[in-house]
Write a protein that holds these residues in place. Structure first.
Motif, short mmCIF file in Angstrom:
data_model
loop_
_atom_site.label_atom_id
_atom_site.label_comp_id
_atom_site.label_asym_id
_atom_site.label_seq_id
_atom_site.Cartn_x
_atom_site.Cartn_y
_atom_site.Cartn_z
N ARG A 68 0.84 -1.20 0.00
CA ARG A 68 0.00 0.00 0.00
C ARG A 68 0.87 1.25 0.00
N LEU A 70 0.42 5.54 -0.10
CA LEU A 70 -0.48 6.69 0.03
C LEU A 70 0.12 7.88 -0.70
N VAL A 88 -3.89 10.12 6.86
CA VAL A 88 -2.72 9.51 6.25
C VAL A 88 -1.84 8.90 7.34
N ALA A 93 0.41 1.77 5.86
CA ALA A 93 0.98 1.89 4.51
C ALA A 93 2.47 1.62 4.58
N PHE A 96 4.56 6.77 1.83
CA PHE A 96 3.71 7.93 1.57
C PHE A 96 4.45 8.86 0.61
N SER A 358 -4.68 6.52 -2.56
CA SER A 358 -3.94 5.31 -2.20
C SER A 358 -3.82 4.39 -3.40
N ASP A 360 -3.30 0.27 -3.69
CA ASP A 360 -3.20 -1.02 -3.01
C ASP A 360 -2.81 -2.09 -4.02
N HIS A 373 -9.65 9.09 -1.39
CA HIS A 373 -10.21 9.06 -0.04
C HIS A 373 -10.61 10.46 0.41
N THR A 379 -13.47 5.86 1.42
CA THR A 379 -13.22 5.76 -0.02
C THR A 379 -14.33 6.42 -0.81
#
Length: 388
Positions: A68, A70, A88, A93, A96, A358, A360, A373, A379
């Protein structure tokens, strides 16, 4: 700071004279540009003038499998605590990405107009960002990769003709801890990192769409839909990345990877608007698509910011496989609650409220889910791309 303004005036006069020696300490020949003349002054600035980000987590190791990532952009450092940044920090995650307008260091009075070669406002903006508790929480929560855009570059819609870009680059790279990395060794702020073993390898390419970019073509119908500020150029000499960055990008695209995120501070795929985007330099965008196809670079997904609205896109006729783009913008620079903008490649409605994005990655299925998001982490829109 008055000394810097005086220096800029001296340089401007010198640039109008025939080649010959000028009395600027540290320069032994006539400078070839204002940038070059300013270098001696900048080299003498003390380290304490450069703000530094709070200590953050190291990037994942080269063999770490990412699942993941972000992403977000457009943070006014003078506004109060931000729910999107807090979300966040709270969301699990592996990485980032903060991809431009990470501060607004050119809003009180652009240095380009005022002659403030010290970039005082930009330095103060980064210092303010470092002091924010919500940003400190993000630094403690996630490793980070960064790109810049115009407002943390120092000039609204600025490109290669920004006279103070070398110092802007120093401020950026010192703040984010990049000055002693590979990116600190060349002009511009582009760099790439790869994570994961063969079969689960993610390459992240952070482009610099500021330092080398040509001036854009002003619109002939200000405010008109699709021509709000600029319009596409037919000039074949206009440039987005500069020769060195183009060569570097070609080399990066030839490296092995299963999923590749090409991060551009400005949008790549859409054509519907007249704000800054790759669509304004159509030959450069065609070059980008062509380079991806010619190198056989698989698994490319575009990631962008800048627009103060989040979008998802899919286009089936650009690459040898469907091309997706996630635009995540903005953290706290929302101007409206709804938007009717709709590009031909757009998936669903744009989301102009405060947001982040994000990605994934499902390695078993070979898919990546791109999501927008709301500031509370819920979401709003998502799309799944099979990258294998």
């Amino acid at each position: 700071m008055k000394r810097a303004a005086l220096l800029v005036s001296m340089i401007g006069l010198a640039a109008c004279q025939a080649p010959g020696p000028i009395s600027i300490p540290g320069i032994t020949r006539a400078p070839q540009s204002a940038e070059e003349a300013l270098e001696a002054y900048y080299r003498g600035l003390p380290d304490e003038l450069y703000p530094v980000a709070p200590e953050g987590l190291p990037l994942p190791s080269s063999d770490t499998v990412l699942t993941r990532i972000l992403v977000g952009s457009c943070l006014n450092e003078e506004k109060g605590d931000n729910q999107a940044l807090r979300s966040v920090a709270a969301m699990p995650a592996d990485l980032f990405m903060m991809i431009g307008d990470n501060v607004y260091g050119d809003t009180d009075g652009e240095a380009y107009r005022t002659g403030d070669a010290d970039l005082t406002e930009l330095r103060e903006s980064f210092a303010d960002l470092a002091a924010r508790p919500d940003f400190q929480a993000v630094r403690k929560a996630h490793p980070m990769m960064v790109a810049w855009d115009d407002h943390d570059y120092g000039l609204n819609d600025g490109g290669k003709h920004f006279a103070f870009r070398r110092e802007s680059e120093r401020i950026h790279e010192r703040f984010w801890g990049l000055a002693n990395k590979d990116v600190g060794a060349w002009p511009g702020t582009y760099y790439a990192r790869t994570f994961g073993p063969e079969g689960q390898r993610t390459q992240i390419i952070m482009l610099d769409t500021r330092y080398f970019r040509s001036d854009l073509t002003d619109t002939d119908a200000p405010g008109a839909a699709g021509k709000e500020r600029y319009m596409p150029s037919s000039d074949p000499n206009q440039d987005m990345l500069g020769n060195d960055q183009w060569t570097w990008l070609e080399n990066e695209l030839q490296k092995p990877a299963d999923l590749r995120l090409i991060v551009s501070s400005v949008q790549v795929i859409p054509n519907v608007h007249g704000w800054e985007a790759w669509s304004l330099l159509p030959e450069e965008r065609a070059r980008l698509y062509g380079l991806i196809n010619e190198t056989g670079a698989n698994g490319v997904v575009f990631v962008s910011g800048d627009r103060h609205t989040a979008f998802l896109y899919r286009a089936d006729d650009l690459l040898s496989y469907p091309a997706y783009e996630l635009t995540a913008s903005s953290f706290n620079k929302s101007y409206r609650d709804t938007t009717d903008e709709m590009d031909a490649a757009q998936i669903g409605a744009g989301y102009p409220k405060e947001n982040f994005g994000s990605l994934d990655i499902n390695w078993t299925e070979g898919t990546v889910t791109l999501a927008i998001h709301a500031s509370d982490g819920s979401t709003v829109e998502e799309a799944t791309d099979k990258f294998r």
